[in-house]
Scaffold this motif. Sequence first.
Motif, mmCIF file in Angstrom:
data_model
loop_
_atom_site.group_PDB
_atom_site.id
_atom_site.type_symbol
_atom_site.label_atom_id
_atom_site.label_comp_id
_atom_site.label_asym_id
_atom_site.label_seq_id
_atom_site.Cartn_x
_atom_site.Cartn_y
_atom_site.Cartn_z
ATOM 1 N N GLU A 25 32.125 83.904 2.509
ATOM 2 C CA GLU A 25 32.449 82.745 1.678
ATOM 3 C C GLU A 25 33.862 82.853 1.132
ATOM 4 O O GLU A 25 34.583 81.859 1.023
ATOM 5 N N GLU A 26 34.266 84.064 0.770
ATOM 6 C CA GLU A 26 35.620 84.274 0.248
ATOM 7 C C GLU A 26 36.671 83.933 1.295
ATOM 8 O O GLU A 26 37.682 83.284 1.007
ATOM 9 N N LYS A 73 36.226 81.919 3.927
ATOM 10 C CA LYS A 73 36.186 80.468 4.150
ATOM 11 C C LYS A 73 37.033 79.737 3.121
ATOM 12 O O LYS A 73 37.781 78.813 3.447
ATOM 13 N N GLU A 74 36.926 80.176 1.858
ATOM 14 C CA GLU A 74 37.691 79.540 0.789
ATOM 15 C C GLU A 74 39.186 79.734 0.990
ATOM 16 O O GLU A 74 39.987 78.815 0.808
ATOM 17 N N LYS A 75 39.577 80.942 1.400
ATOM 18 C CA LYS A 75 40.992 81.213 1.653
ATOM 19 C C LYS A 75 41.528 80.346 2.796
ATOM 20 O O LYS A 75 42.640 79.825 2.728
ATOM 21 N N GLN A 106 42.015 76.813 1.581
ATOM 22 C CA GLN A 106 43.168 76.703 0.690
ATOM 23 C C GLN A 106 44.480 76.696 1.468
ATOM 24 O O GLN A 106 45.346 75.844 1.245
#
Length: 247
Positions: free
Chosen positions: A109-110, A112-114, A117
Amino acid sequence: MTKEKKITVKVENLNVNYGENTILNDLSFSIKENEFFVLVGKSGSGKTTLLKSISGLLDYNGRIVTNGELRLVFQDDRLLPWLKVSQNIKLGIPVYNNNHIDRDHKLSEETKEKIVQVSEHLEIEDLLRKYPDQISGGEKQRVSIARAFISEPQIVLMDEPFKSLDIFTKENIYDWLLNFWRKLGSSIIYVTHDLEEALFLGDRVALLQDGQIIKSIEVPFDRPRNKNIKYSDKFTEYRKMLAASFK
């Protein structure tokens, strides 16, 4: 009182030879954090050799010190055609970092978020599910930049990344790159043979000839840069001055 910026790259007495040919000759310079340093030179002047030396891809004599994580953006995008855009971007995250990649090599998830962004900053969020052969050359270069910047490195080396693009695509990518660089605060060493590109992008421009830096200037234009500065008398004056420095 303004805080003194630390040096992120320091090159001292760098020498590189290919057989009997001297490519870089006792070259020395340094760049500071959040500096956009542009190196200009004709074909064969040693620009790419310098970047390869700094990134550890080439043997050399002398001393190179880098303070922070380093990434390299090549002339060609070097995307893997069998991976989607999101997966290509993911490759910029160090594989040894288990906080980002789980045992099955799926996206955490981390991560994916990066990816979201960085793709939003470069305006490629709509491309994440596509494959490289489904996107344009300019879009591929933005993916390549996203891959380099996703781990938020302190140092990014860029080897004529927009050389093959048309002028209209370049104009837009300049804006994306400068905005993204300003947000992340990385130090950039950018290589080009284009004086206009150098003056528009750089904080400082250095001219490389015969394996040495023959001239270095501070670029006098404020940021953010407006494209119209290219038509100003001052821009023309600096461009002529740099051109006249080459033999």
